[in-house]
Design an enzyme around this catalytic site. Structure first.
Site, mmCIF file in Angstrom:
data_model
loop_
_atom_site.group_PDB
_atom_site.id
_atom_site.type_symbol
_atom_site.label_atom_id
_atom_site.label_comp_id
_atom_site.label_asym_id
_atom_site.label_seq_id
_atom_site.Cartn_x
_atom_site.Cartn_y
_atom_site.Cartn_z
ATOM 1 N N CYS A 32 -2.029 9.659 2.735
ATOM 2 C CA CYS A 32 -1.605 9.102 1.441
ATOM 3 C C CYS A 32 -2.576 9.448 0.325
ATOM 4 O O CYS A 32 -2.168 9.586 -0.827
ATOM 5 C CB CYS A 32 -1.438 7.597 1.551
ATOM 6 S SG CYS A 32 -2.936 6.754 2.103
ATOM 7 N N GLU A 76 0.889 -1.178 0.000
ATOM 8 C CA GLU A 76 0.000 0.000 0.000
ATOM 9 C C GLU A 76 0.915 1.212 0.000
ATOM 10 O O GLU A 76 1.497 1.557 1.032
ATOM 11 C CB GLU A 76 -0.890 -0.010 1.255
ATOM 12 C CG GLU A 76 -1.868 -1.178 1.329
ATOM 13 C CD GLU A 76 -3.096 -0.968 0.454
ATOM 14 O OE1 GLU A 76 -3.268 0.116 -0.127
ATOM 15 O OE2 GLU A 76 -3.903 -1.915 0.358
#
Ligand code: NAD
Length: 464
Positions: free
Chosen positions: A250, A216
């Site tokens: 993010c 991720e």
């Protein structure tokens, strides 16, 4: 020191390896009980300690901690509780006529001993979120949270030590070296959340043992606003998405493209709503966290200096306070393509804005870069929305908002290539920690082995 730890990690790994079958064969009820214990710790017994720890680490506001760290993990647990029974049921599939007398099913079995390495920006969410999926799938787990949020890591370790034996789930604190030592071990799966640069290191290490990985990662997430929107509403959403966690998210909008006709109105609206959210003195607002440490503060400060040197215009903000790792929410226009702001993932409260005349310029620009983790579109025009989605690639997209796609557990969450490999959340997260084992069972009566010689007329007729 490292050698000593190396042995300790190997012992820990081996103890989990020995235990993996007993954990992997637990019933769904036993797994739900474990998840309930974790839920109880987050919701009640450790909630205040986690809030305090996150405040100590980077002054994260309490309500933001509740909403973005604690609640999403509880929600993930609730989602798993509703669905785990059906996910664990052997899934019958059809068997072709050529395999007459057999039946087939898929067994979702645990991968085994897993490693979860997490970043500092949402330390609870991104450590315990994947842990929920790993527990659901029946794995043993070693967790390695980031060294940059030590107070939070300590509380998470206390939670894990209270709730689990370390031959089932253990949390190891420490610097990068700890991660490097752990990465030498032959895990059955590694779930890594962090930067693309470190993602490559993790993938290389995993390849030594052909360990499967979920990566991720991050990158620059573009946001597009055309000239059909209700600008005030859109700007409020962008401010929420960009300055929550002071931009250390993010999937925060990294930069924004606006239609050139709305530039003046956009700046005015931005100023108005920034003041409304954080007051005219944002440094005194109790709704803004801080940059996680001096290193990242210096990085962001250097981005601002570099932008000024390269003739960008700082329309709003631009100030900072070194003693507090504070960077003011900042809006920048005309940042050049060779500036640090446009070359790197910003990961802070600085928002570069570019103007466009034709939407295809924007699409070409986005497609000339790495595939983003998220891409946001604000428009009332469905044709424009479809045109953008069809002609770009991204891990996820939220239309007319940002960040919210993370909160729907029915959606897979993750990137694509440079922004990630594999998915998390809900069933998709469960699958990352699961080996989908194929089982074909030939029945002892009535089976015809068509494939086996002798190839006689009877078998030929069956095939014809
Ligand atoms: P990072 O990659 O520097 O560190 C992540 C973890 O890896 C930490 O636990 C760290 O100790 C470890 N690590 C660092 N260097 C290492 C090395 N050389 N070898 C082995 N392990 C190492 O990331 P970060 O600064 O903690 O987090 C920010 C990055 O994470 C951003 O790029 C952001 O976009 C990304 N991120 C992605 C997601 C997502 O869900 N896709 C979520 C949050 C953050």
């Amino acid at each position: 020191m490292v050698n000593k730890s190396e042995n300790a990690y190997l012992n820990l790994f081996n103890s989990q390896k020995i235990n993996q079958f007993s954990v992997g064969n637990t019933t769904y009820k036993a797994r739900i009980m474990k998840l309930n214990r974790l839920k109880n710790a987050l919701e009640f017994t450790y909630k205040q300690r986690l809030r305090d720890a996150l405040y100590s680490d980077f002054k994260k506001p309490q309500l933001e901690t509740d909403l973005t760290e604690i609640y999403p993990v509880i929600d993930e647990i609730n989602f798993v509780k509703r669905n785990l029974k059906s996910w664990l049921k052997p899934q019958k599939v059809e068997t072709p006529i050529s395999l007459l007398g057999s039946s087939s099913y898929i067994k979702n079995e645990a991968k085994g001993v897993c490693l979860i390495i997490s970043p500092w920006n949402f330390p609870v969410n991104l450590t315990f979120g994947p842990l929920v999926s790993a527990i659901a799938a029946g794995n043993t787990v070693i967790l390695k949270p980031s060294e940059m949020t030590p107070h939070t890591s300590k509380v998470m370790r206390d939670i894990i030590e209270e709730l689990f034996d370390d031959n089932e789930i253990a949390l190891v604190e420490g610097e990068v070296e700890v991660s490097q030592e752990l990465l030498k071990l032959p895990f059955n799966h590694i779930f890594f959340t962090g930067s693309p640069q470190v993602g490559k290191i993790v993938m290389k290490a995993a390849s030594e043992h052909l360990t499967s990985v979920t990566l991720e990662l991050g990158g620059k997430s573009p946001t597009i606003i055309d000239d059909t929107t209700n600008l005030d509403k859109v700007v409020k959403k962008i401010i929420f998405g960009k300055f929550m966690n002071v931009g250390q998210t993010c999937i925060a909008p990294d930069y924004v493209f606006i239609n050139e006709t709305i530039k003046t109105a956009f700046i005015a609206s931005f100023k108005k709503h920034l003041d409304e959210f954080y007051s005219e003195k944002a440094s005194e607002s109790n709704s803004l966290a801080r940059i996680v440490n001096r290193k990242h503060f210096e990085r962001l400060k250097s981005y601002l200096e570099d932008a000024s040197l390269k003739n960008a215009t700082i329309e709003i903000g631009g100030s900072y306070k070194e003693e507090d790792n504070y960077i003011e929410p900042t809006l920048v226009f005309d940042a050049s393509e060779d500036s640090a702001l446009m070359k790197n993932e910003i990961f802070g409260p600085i928002l570069p804005v570019k103007t466009y005349g034709n939407i295809d310029e924007v699409i070409d620009y986005i497609n000339s870069k790495e595939k983003p983790l998220a891409l946001y579109v604000f428009s009332k025009n469905n044709k424009t929305i479809k045109h953008i989605i069809d002609n770009t690639r991204a891990g996820s997209t939220c239309v007319n908002h940002n960040l919210l796609q993370f909160l729907n557990h029915n959606l897979p969450f993750g990137g694509s290539n440079n922004s990630g490999i594999g998915k998390s959340h809900g069933y998709f997260g469960f699958l990352e920690f699961t080996n989908q084992r194929s089982v074909l069972k030939q029945h002892t009566i009535g089976a015809v082995d068509l494939l086996m010689p002798p190839y006689n007329n009877f078998k030929q007729k069956l095939v014809d």
